[in-house]
Design an enzyme around this catalytic site. Sequence first.
Site, PDB file in Angstrom:
ATOM      1  N   ARG A   1      88.733  67.863   2.187  1.00 42.71           N
ATOM      2  CA  ARG A   1      87.998  68.081   3.515  1.00 42.71           C
ATOM      3  C   ARG A   1      89.128  68.019   4.651  1.00 42.71           C
ATOM      4  O   ARG A   1      88.900  68.434   5.723  1.00 42.71           O
ATOM      5  CB  ARG A   1      86.972  67.021   4.010  1.00 42.71           C
ATOM      6  CG  ARG A   1      85.658  67.520   3.149  1.00 42.71           C
ATOM      7  CD  ARG A   1      84.621  66.426   3.253  1.00 42.71           C
ATOM      8  NE  ARG A   1      83.444  67.108   2.843  1.00 42.71           N
ATOM      9  CZ  ARG A   1      83.158  66.891   1.498  1.00 42.71           C
ATOM     10  NH1 ARG A   1      84.149  66.312   0.843  1.00 42.71           N
ATOM     11  NH2 ARG A   1      82.049  67.443   0.997  1.00 42.71           N
TER      12      ARG A   1
ATOM     13  N   HIS B   1      81.805  61.758 -10.693  1.00 41.84           N
ATOM     14  CA  HIS B   1      81.965  63.315 -10.777  1.00 41.84           C
ATOM     15  C   HIS B   1      82.800  63.735 -11.982  1.00 41.84           C
ATOM     16  O   HIS B   1      83.240  65.066 -11.753  1.00 41.84           O
ATOM     17  CB  HIS B   1      82.596  63.746  -9.401  1.00 41.84           C
ATOM     18  CG  HIS B   1      81.602  63.422  -8.281  1.00 41.84           C
ATOM     19  ND1 HIS B   1      82.222  63.461  -6.744  1.00 41.84           N
ATOM     20  CD2 HIS B   1      80.413  63.399  -8.012  1.00 41.84           C
ATOM     21  CE1 HIS B   1      81.217  63.162  -6.174  1.00 41.84           C
ATOM     22  NE2 HIS B   1      80.178  62.876  -6.622  1.00 41.84           N
TER      23      HIS B   1
ATOM     24  N   CYS C   1      83.626  72.995 -23.236  1.00 40.07           N
ATOM     25  CA  CYS C   1      82.986  74.020 -23.732  1.00 40.07           C
ATOM     26  C   CYS C   1      81.225  73.737 -23.222  1.00 40.07           C
ATOM     27  O   CYS C   1      80.562  72.643 -23.724  1.00 40.07           O
ATOM     28  CB  CYS C   1      82.877  74.449 -25.046  1.00 40.07           C
ATOM     29  SG  CYS C   1      81.874  75.974 -25.448  1.00 40.07           S
TER      30      CYS C   1
ATOM     31  N   SER D   1      87.131  57.384   1.251  1.00 39.00           N
ATOM     32  CA  SER D   1      85.952  58.497   1.119  1.00 39.00           C
ATOM     33  C   SER D   1      85.359  58.780   2.369  1.00 39.00           C
ATOM     34  O   SER D   1      84.937  57.722   3.288  1.00 39.00           O
ATOM     35  CB  SER D   1      84.996  57.766   0.112  1.00 39.00           C
ATOM     36  OG  SER D   1      83.792  58.711   0.025  1.00 39.00           O
ATOM     37  N   SER D   2      84.869  60.011   2.486  1.00 43.48           N
ATOM     38  CA  SER D   2      84.291  60.513   4.012  1.00 43.48           C
ATOM     39  C   SER D   2      82.642  59.812   3.726  1.00 43.48           C
ATOM     40  O   SER D   2      82.167  59.988   4.981  1.00 43.48           O
ATOM     41  CB  SER D   2      84.439  61.902   4.053  1.00 43.48           C
ATOM     42  OG  SER D   2      83.807  62.542   2.677  1.00 43.48           O
TER      43      SER D   2
ATOM     44  N   ASN E   1      89.282  53.671   5.603  1.00 44.77           N
ATOM     45  CA  ASN E   1      89.458  55.007   5.780  1.00 44.77           C
ATOM     46  C   ASN E   1      90.246  55.641   6.732  1.00 44.77           C
ATOM     47  O   ASN E   1      90.148  54.929   7.615  1.00 44.77           O
ATOM     48  CB  ASN E   1      88.273  55.968   5.541  1.00 44.77           C
ATOM     49  CG  ASN E   1      88.010  56.978   5.089  1.00 44.77           C
ATOM     50  OD1 ASN E   1      88.639  57.349   3.988  1.00 44.77           O
ATOM     51  ND2 ASN E   1      87.413  58.239   5.579  1.00 44.77           N
TER      52      ASN E   1
HETATM   53  P1  NAD Z   1      86.819  63.698   1.065  1.00 45.87           P
HETATM   54  O1  NAD Z   1      87.834  64.665   0.850  1.00 45.87           O
HETATM   55  O2  NAD Z   1      85.553  64.075   1.434  1.00 45.87           O
HETATM   56  O3  NAD Z   1      87.267  62.557   1.868  1.00 45.87           O
HETATM   57  C1  NAD Z   1      88.651  61.846   1.941  1.00 45.87           C
HETATM   58  C2  NAD Z   1      88.526  60.886   2.554  1.00 45.87           C
HETATM   59  O4  NAD Z   1      89.701  60.303   2.537  1.00 45.87           O
HETATM   60  C3  NAD Z   1      88.733  61.498   4.172  1.00 45.87           C
HETATM   61  O5  NAD Z   1      87.702  61.064   5.122  1.00 45.87           O
HETATM   62  C4  NAD Z   1      90.164  61.166   4.718  1.00 45.87           C
HETATM   63  O6  NAD Z   1      90.186  60.773   6.092  1.00 45.87           O
HETATM   64  C5  NAD Z   1      90.588  59.810   4.084  1.00 45.87           C
HETATM   65  N1  NAD Z   1      91.903  59.823   3.541  1.00 45.87           N
HETATM   66  C6  NAD Z   1      92.797  60.628   3.133  1.00 45.87           C
HETATM   67  N2  NAD Z   1      94.177  60.208   2.788  1.00 45.87           N
HETATM   68  C7  NAD Z   1      93.877  58.650   2.930  1.00 45.87           C
HETATM   69  C8  NAD Z   1      94.732  57.670   2.861  1.00 45.87           C
HETATM   70  N3  NAD Z   1      95.937  57.896   2.472  1.00 45.87           N
HETATM   71  N4  NAD Z   1      94.137  56.379   3.058  1.00 45.87           N
HETATM   72  C9  NAD Z   1      92.804  56.091   3.383  1.00 45.87           C
HETATM   73  N5  NAD Z   1      91.974  57.326   3.736  1.00 45.87           N
HETATM   74  C10 NAD Z   1      92.471  58.544   3.290  1.00 45.87           C
HETATM   75  O7  NAD Z   1      86.788  63.023  -0.289  1.00 45.87           O
HETATM   76  P2  NAD Z   1      85.564  62.396  -0.960  1.00 45.87           P
HETATM   77  O8  NAD Z   1      84.599  61.835   0.036  1.00 45.87           O
HETATM   78  O9  NAD Z   1      86.025  61.544  -2.006  1.00 45.87           O
HETATM   79  O10 NAD Z   1      84.600  63.780  -1.467  1.00 45.87           O
HETATM   80  C11 NAD Z   1      85.322  64.886  -1.981  1.00 45.87           C
HETATM   81  C12 NAD Z   1      84.933  65.302  -3.534  1.00 45.87           C
HETATM   82  O11 NAD Z   1      85.895  66.167  -3.939  1.00 45.87           O
HETATM   83  C13 NAD Z   1      84.667  64.227  -4.352  1.00 45.87           C
HETATM   84  O12 NAD Z   1      83.362  63.927  -4.691  1.00 45.87           O
HETATM   85  C14 NAD Z   1      85.749  64.401  -5.370  1.00 45.87           C
HETATM   86  O13 NAD Z   1      84.930  64.566  -6.628  1.00 45.87           O
HETATM   87  C15 NAD Z   1      86.372  65.585  -5.348  1.00 45.87           C
HETATM   88  N6  NAD Z   1      87.952  65.334  -5.163  1.00 45.87           N
HETATM   89  C16 NAD Z   1      88.532  64.649  -6.028  1.00 45.87           C
HETATM   90  C17 NAD Z   1      90.007  64.518  -5.909  1.00 45.87           C
HETATM   91  C18 NAD Z   1      90.562  63.626  -6.866  1.00 45.87           C
HETATM   92  O14 NAD Z   1      90.147  63.401  -7.928  1.00 45.87           O
HETATM   93  N7  NAD Z   1      91.934  63.155  -6.661  1.00 45.87           N
HETATM   94  C19 NAD Z   1      90.449  65.020  -4.878  1.00 45.87           C
HETATM   95  C20 NAD Z   1      89.856  65.897  -4.028  1.00 45.87           C
HETATM   96  C21 NAD Z   1      88.412  66.186  -4.220  1.00 45.87           C
HETATM   97 ZN    ZN Z   2      82.503  76.297 -27.868  1.00 46.32          ZN
END
Ligand code: NAD
Ligand code: ZN
Length: 263
Positions: free
Chosen positions: A36, A123, A131, A197-198, A222
Amino acid sequence: MKEGVGRLAEEIVEAEEVVVFTGAGVSTESGIPDFRSPGGLWSRYDPSDFYFGRFLSSEDSRRKYWQMYKEFFAVLHRAKPNPAHYACCELWQMGKLTAVITQNVDGLHQASGLPQDKVVELHGNATRVRCLDCGRTYASVQIEEWLRQGVEVTGCEGCGGLLKPATISFGQAMPEEEVRLAERYARGCDLFISVGSSLLVHPAALMPLFAKEAGARLIIVNLSETPYDGRADLLLRGRAAEVLPEAVRRAKELLTSSRSQGR
Ligand code: NAD
Ligand code: ZN
């Protein structure tokens, strides 16, 4: 901020059952961008292309999906745990941690040394590809290799069925066992720390509310605002890889000095 970290350390010392809830922000400092933030994947891809129903019904959507995953695999397979992951692992070694509940699909908590049974993946996990028809599982490094060789949409070698990373897409059912476990841990802890997490993705984002409802202290770490900031007992606007290790370091210091005073 310094004061906030000190308070978080005290909260850790006082707590007996800590749950750490992590989002993409915990892994940005391992080189995996969140979706995001500006420049994140959602500013370059249209999330609606990735709804599970569309993945199933449209070859075009599957092509875009694998193009996005080709990019994601390239960073995923290079990523290493960072100090935020190691700090969670230390909490476990200190006997404080009930579990990490994570929205991340990168497997970095396990890579930091945290046992699999201490990690609840809401997730799924993108280091595996499955598969959808016969359930055969592939390592994502193998699939990345196919994509690099020019395969645009992958198919199962065994049955020809559709392959998909073992993650939960929009519109796909949440994993029942993990959701049940996460809710149980959230309701059973006395300290719930949400990091990077957002808190916008549901039902994952309900976990802090379950914890609060059941009487736990809620800490939010955050970089940007979340909808539950007003419900937090302590709010830290800082980087996960700085705040968590510093809080754990200070908590250990406090524990050591209280033990030596007790002697
Ligand atoms: P998000 O992208 O919605 O939010 C991430 C949050 O982290 C933001 O609010 C941001 O301000 C904050 N942030 C960024 N860098 C930071 C840091 N260094 N320290 C503290 N805060 C920081 O992420 P989400 O809420 O986890 O949801 C996105 C979805 O996408 C998740 O459900 C996940 O499944 C998936 N996703 C996973 C990964 C991964 O596995 N690394 C990466 C991207 C997205
Ligand atoms: Zn198969």
